[in-house]
Design an enzyme around this catalytic site. Structure first.
Site, mmCIF file in Angstrom:
data_model
loop_
_atom_site.group_PDB
_atom_site.id
_atom_site.type_symbol
_atom_site.label_atom_id
_atom_site.label_comp_id
_atom_site.label_asym_id
_atom_site.label_seq_id
_atom_site.Cartn_x
_atom_site.Cartn_y
_atom_site.Cartn_z
ATOM 1 N N CYS A 51 28.128 -14.679 -37.219
ATOM 2 C CA CYS A 51 28.894 -13.527 -36.811
ATOM 3 C C CYS A 51 30.143 -13.663 -37.708
ATOM 4 O O CYS A 51 30.563 -12.621 -38.043
ATOM 5 C CB CYS A 51 29.296 -13.126 -35.391
ATOM 6 S SG CYS A 51 27.480 -13.390 -34.477
ATOM 7 N N CYS A 58 20.136 -10.554 -37.536
ATOM 8 C CA CYS A 58 20.160 -9.693 -36.344
ATOM 9 C C CYS A 58 20.435 -8.184 -36.947
ATOM 10 O O CYS A 58 20.363 -7.409 -35.773
ATOM 11 C CB CYS A 58 21.698 -10.384 -35.648
ATOM 12 S SG CYS A 58 23.003 -9.793 -36.532
HETATM 13 S S1 FES Z 1 24.551 -11.132 -33.686
HETATM 14 FE FE1 FES Z 1 24.847 -10.168 -35.621
HETATM 15 S S2 FES Z 1 26.890 -10.477 -35.879
HETATM 16 FE FE2 FES Z 1 26.623 -11.396 -34.235
#
Ligand code: FES
Length: 152
Positions: A107, A33
């Protein structure tokens, strides 16, 4: 999708910010991400002469779950010994938040990684012994951070 506790920690995060002259700083990134997190620690010795986390703060460039997990891990780690802090797992963080959606479990990895990096930083700066396991974790986190920053 998110539990009440996740929303609470996201809306009113605890220990957000930086510590000036921190004894250890950890940085971790998620290459999927692209989110990045820093953890700052200040240590002191307790009555038993154990080194404990006197203060801990975080800075997170990330999603709601990343903010909530950062906040929760600082709450769990404050006052802990270094060994105790290193034992906090992503599952402990997720459990303390009443659970995370499966897509958001990564996360909580970020929070656990940034904390272990902060402890690693403190130990290496002070020439203190570092376990093989922590060295391995440090190497993995370093590689992941490099990939994250290349993609950013
Ligand atoms: S989507 Fe990247 S840490 Fe949550």
């Amino acid at each position: 999708m998110y539990t009440e506790e996740v929303m609470k920690q996201f809306m009113h995060p605890k220990n957000m910010g930086e510590i000036k002259n921190a004894d250890g700083i950890g940085k971790a990134g998620n290459f999927i991400c692209g989110d990045i997190m820093w953890i700052f620690i200040k240590v002191e010795k307790n009555k038993k002469e154990e080194v404990i986390l006197k203060d801990i703060k975080f800075k997170t460039l990330g999603c709601a779950a990343a903010i909530a997990t950062s906040s929760m891990i600082t709450e769990l780690a404050k006052g802990e010994t270094l060994e105790g802090a290193l034992k906090i797992t992503k599952q402990d963080v997720a459990n303390a938040l009443g659970g995370l959606p499966p897509i958001k479990i990564h996360c909580s990895v970020l929070a656990a990684d940034a904390l272990s990096e902060a402890v690693y930083d403190y130990l290496s700066k002070n020439d203190l012994p570092i376990s093989r396991e922590l060295v391995k974790t440090h190497e993995r986190i370093g590689k992941e951070l490099e990939t994250t920053e290349k993609k950013a």
